[in-house]
Design a protein around this motif. Structure first.
Motif, PDB file in Angstrom:
ATOM      1  N   LEU A  14     163.069  32.475 154.792  1.00 29.04           N
ATOM      2  CA  LEU A  14     163.968  31.959 153.767  1.00 29.04           C
ATOM      3  C   LEU A  14     164.161  33.006 152.685  1.00 29.04           C
ATOM      4  CD1 LEU A  14     162.419  28.383 153.387  1.00 29.04           C
ATOM      5  CD2 LEU A  14     164.297  29.102 154.891  1.00 29.04           C
ATOM      6  N   ILE A  15     165.405  33.210 152.289  1.00 31.83           N
ATOM      7  CA  ILE A  15     165.733  34.208 151.282  1.00 31.83           C
ATOM      8  C   ILE A  15     164.911  33.992 150.014  1.00 31.83           C
ATOM      9  CG2 ILE A  15     167.557  35.117 149.783  1.00 31.83           C
ATOM     10  CD1 ILE A  15     167.943  35.955 152.605  1.00 31.83           C
ATOM     11  N   ASN A  16     164.362  35.086 149.481  1.00 33.96           N
ATOM     12  CA  ASN A  16     163.583  35.098 148.238  1.00 33.96           C
ATOM     13  C   ASN A  16     162.210  34.454 148.373  1.00 33.96           C
ATOM     14  OD1 ASN A  16     166.651  34.449 146.612  1.00 33.96           O
ATOM     15  ND2 ASN A  16     165.635  36.422 146.654  1.00 33.96           N
ATOM     16  N   SER A  17     161.860  33.966 149.553  1.00 34.81           N
ATOM     17  CA  SER A  17     160.538  33.366 149.712  1.00 34.81           C
ATOM     18  C   SER A  17     159.464  34.444 149.757  1.00 34.81           C
ATOM     19  CB  SER A  17     160.477  32.525 150.991  1.00 34.81           C
ATOM     20  OG  SER A  17     161.214  31.337 150.830  1.00 34.81           O
ATOM     21  N   VAL A  71     161.814  45.133 161.672  1.00 35.87           N
ATOM     22  CA  VAL A  71     161.392  44.706 160.336  1.00 35.87           C
ATOM     23  C   VAL A  71     161.287  45.948 159.462  1.00 35.87           C
ATOM     24  CG1 VAL A  71     159.552  43.675 158.964  1.00 35.87           C
ATOM     25  CG2 VAL A  71     160.151  42.685 161.183  1.00 35.87           C
ATOM     26  N   ILE A  72     161.961  45.908 158.331  1.00 36.68           N
ATOM     27  CA  ILE A  72     161.853  46.987 157.340  1.00 36.68           C
ATOM     28  C   ILE A  72     161.022  46.477 156.179  1.00 36.68           C
ATOM     29  CG2 ILE A  72     163.134  48.225 155.553  1.00 36.68           C
ATOM     30  CD1 ILE A  72     165.344  48.722 157.528  1.00 36.68           C
ATOM     31  N   PHE A 136     165.287  42.661 159.601  1.00 39.29           N
ATOM     32  CA  PHE A 136     164.768  41.763 158.574  1.00 39.29           C
ATOM     33  C   PHE A 136     164.091  42.603 157.490  1.00 39.29           C
ATOM     34  CE2 PHE A 136     164.439  39.438 162.690  1.00 39.29           C
ATOM     35  CZ  PHE A 136     165.472  38.539 162.464  1.00 39.29           C
ATOM     36  N   VAL A 137     164.555  42.446 156.247  1.00 39.77           N
ATOM     37  CA  VAL A 137     164.109  43.322 155.158  1.00 39.77           C
ATOM     38  C   VAL A 137     163.143  42.594 154.231  1.00 39.77           C
ATOM     39  CG1 VAL A 137     164.843  44.803 153.258  1.00 39.77           C
ATOM     40  CG2 VAL A 137     166.315  44.543 155.271  1.00 39.77           C
ATOM     41  N   PHE A 138     162.009  43.226 153.991  1.00 37.60           N
ATOM     42  CA  PHE A 138     160.986  42.688 153.101  1.00 37.60           C
ATOM     43  C   PHE A 138     160.607  43.731 152.050  1.00 37.60           C
ATOM     44  CE2 PHE A 138     160.657  40.156 156.854  1.00 37.60           C
ATOM     45  CZ  PHE A 138     160.220  38.905 156.437  1.00 37.60           C
ATOM     46  N   PHE A 149     160.968  38.131 151.240  1.00 40.52           N
ATOM     47  CA  PHE A 149     162.040  38.312 152.227  1.00 40.52           C
ATOM     48  C   PHE A 149     163.367  38.485 151.492  1.00 40.52           C
ATOM     49  CE2 PHE A 149     165.014  36.113 155.372  1.00 40.52           C
ATOM     50  CZ  PHE A 149     165.202  37.270 156.125  1.00 40.52           C
ATOM     51  N   LEU A 150     164.004  39.652 151.667  1.00 37.21           N
ATOM     52  CA  LEU A 150     165.268  39.942 151.000  1.00 37.21           C
ATOM     53  C   LEU A 150     166.474  39.512 151.829  1.00 37.21           C
ATOM     54  CD1 LEU A 150     164.615  43.480 149.446  1.00 37.21           C
ATOM     55  CD2 LEU A 150     164.203  41.216 148.458  1.00 37.21           C
ATOM     56  N   GLY A 151     166.337  39.516 153.157  1.00 41.20           N
ATOM     57  CA  GLY A 151     167.460  39.059 153.967  1.00 41.20           C
ATOM     58  C   GLY A 151     167.605  39.807 155.278  1.00 41.20           C
ATOM     59  N   VAL A 152     168.723  39.525 155.963  1.00 43.04           N
ATOM     60  CA  VAL A 152     169.049  40.146 157.243  1.00 43.04           C
ATOM     61  C   VAL A 152     170.092  41.234 156.985  1.00 43.04           C
ATOM     62  CG1 VAL A 152     169.969  39.797 159.564  1.00 43.04           C
ATOM     63  CG2 VAL A 152     168.595  38.003 158.484  1.00 43.04           C
ATOM     64  N   ALA A 153     169.773  42.447 157.404  1.00 42.34           N
ATOM     65  CA  ALA A 153     170.661  43.584 157.163  1.00 42.34           C
ATOM     66  C   ALA A 153     171.399  43.960 158.446  1.00 42.34           C
ATOM     67  CB  ALA A 153     169.862  44.773 156.656  1.00 42.34           C
ATOM     68  N   VAL A 154     172.687  44.275 158.305  1.00 41.98           N
ATOM     69  CA  VAL A 154     173.454  44.797 159.430  1.00 41.98           C
ATOM     70  C   VAL A 154     174.033  46.147 159.015  1.00 41.98           C
ATOM     71  CG1 VAL A 154     174.020  42.499 160.292  1.00 41.98           C
ATOM     72  CG2 VAL A 154     175.623  43.655 158.764  1.00 41.98           C
ATOM     73  N   PRO A 155     174.147  47.092 159.963  1.00 46.09           N
ATOM     74  CA  PRO A 155     174.635  48.426 159.613  1.00 46.09           C
ATOM     75  C   PRO A 155     176.114  48.430 159.275  1.00 46.09           C
ATOM     76  CG  PRO A 155     174.271  48.228 161.985  1.00 46.09           C
ATOM     77  CD  PRO A 155     173.732  46.979 161.363  1.00 46.09           C
ATOM     78  N   GLY A 156     176.432  49.104 158.160  1.00 42.27           N
ATOM     79  CA  GLY A 156     177.828  49.247 157.775  1.00 42.27           C
ATOM     80  C   GLY A 156     178.217  48.412 156.570  1.00 42.27           C
TER      81      GLY A 156
END
Length: 376
Positions: A14-17, A71-72, A136-138, A149-156
């Motif tokens: 969950l975002i910001n969790s 996971v980043i 998935f960025v943390f 958890f900051l969110g799901v990143a996609v390139p571009g």
């Protein structure tokens, strides 16, 4: 929302969790991401070291060569890798995994090679984008091993060309110059429901033709690429935050509470010897009470233990905190090869620098050499 360490194996993303680390005082055992990404029915999780962690697909209990997801993990404090999340635009800048001279694509984790691959596919066809693993960025919260958890990143990024979103940068000095990627991602709007464990299981599977449990915006990216993305902006984040009735104190509140004890920590160090351990500068108002084992990795006792501290001037505190210098068990200075001879001279660093360490500080200093000091 906040999840305790023993809840992580079933927790959604969950975002910001905040996802709490363990309490064994061992970086490998206490890492929350390893437990969070251990998917039921599959053997392998993600690694417990480094900022770039891959989880391969599995079939019949064996890992394949295909990446299921990435996971980043970032602290946001690395000088060479100043990863940054811009909440107002929903964009995330991530630096690749090279910082040594030579071929920037040949890294231990093949992170730069993966970045090159996924960015090229992002600006190609829907069929090519199907092979891009979700990222998935943390970020470290600064408290123990806890992560956010900051969110799901996609390139571009919408409206940007491939050459604008995957840049080759140069860092270091002299013979230590190196090349690295500066990658621009979009953090997509995944909604208040976040990422389900069903999607993680789906991603780990070998032959998946659909992303049934994927967030809608992920499937939009696969179909249309960066041009039609809806990024996670500050308005989206407020909506998500307000969806949950959270009564636990925030991480920032906890940080403020614990840091009230740091005045005593600094006072004890000043009473012992009010000078910089390295250069002897004796202006108390400028001296910094630096933790040997970094504050974010300590339990509450270690954060106020004066044996876990050194008084340093701002310059030498930055060098020590950044891992450019450390000290052996005899108190002799150890200097990272990333510091050029010119900068060593300017910073007044040399192997003849020696400080006094009492026996209670040796274990803390060993932790610093093993986990903070930049060996390569």
């Amino acid at each position: 929302m906040r999840f305790k360490y023993d809840e992580l194996s079933s927790a959604p993303l969950l975002i910001n969790s905040i996802y709490e680390g363990g309490s064994k005082r061992n970086p490998a055992a206490d890492d929350p991401l390893t437990k969070l990404f251990k998917v039921e029915g599959y053997i392998k999780s993600v690694g417990n070291r480094g900022g770039f962690r891959k989880s391969n697909k599995e079939i019949d209990g064996k890992s394949t060569s295909e990446i299921g997801y990435v996971v980043i993990f970032t602290t946001g404090k690395e000088v060479e890798w100043p990863d940054t999340f811009y909440e107002e635009t929903g964009t995330f800048i991530y630096y690749g995994d090279n910082r040594v001279p030579g071929d920037y694509l040949k890294t231990k984790q093949n992170g730069n090679m993966l970045l090159k691959d996924i960015f090229e596919k992002a600006y190609s066809s829907p069929e090519s984008r199907k092979d891009i693993p979700p990222i998935f960025v943390f970020k470290s919260t600064g408290v123990g091993f806890n992560v956010e958890f900051l969110g799901v990143a996609v390139p571009g990024i919408k409206g940007k060309a491939l050459s604008d979103v995957l840049e080759l940068t140069t860092g270091g000095e002299g013979t230590n110059q190196f090349q690295n990627y500066k990658a621009h991602f979009t953090m997509i709007n995944i909604g208040p429901e976040g990422v389900s464990r069903e999607w993680l299981a789906e991603l780990k599977g070998k032959n998946i033709s659909t992303n049934h449990y994927a967030p809608k915006e992920w499937n939009n990216f696969i179909e249309n690429g960066p041009e039609r993305l809806t990024p996670l902006d500050s308005k989206n984040k407020k909506t998500i935050d307000n969806t949950y009735d959270v009564t636990l104190p925030s991480e920032k509140q906890y940080l403020r509470k614990v840091r009230l004890t740091q005045g005593k920590f600094r006072e004890n160090l000043l009473n012992n010897s009010p000078v910089c351990k390295v250069c002897g500068m004796n202006m108390p108002q400028l001296l910094i009470a630096s933790h040997i084992k970094p504050w974010r990795y300590c339990n509450d006792y270690e954060r106020i233990d004066s044996h876990n501290g050194l008084l340093l001037c701002p310059t030498h505190d930055a060098a020590f905190d950044g891992g450019y210098i450390s000290f052996d068990d005899e108190g002799n200075m150890v200097i990272s090869h990333l510091v050029s001879s010119l900068n060593s001279e300017l910073l007044r660093l040399n192997i003849d620098n020696k400080i006094e360490l009492d026996p209670m500080q040796l274990e803390y200093m060993k932790w610093h050499r093993d986990e903070v000091f930049k060996k390569k």
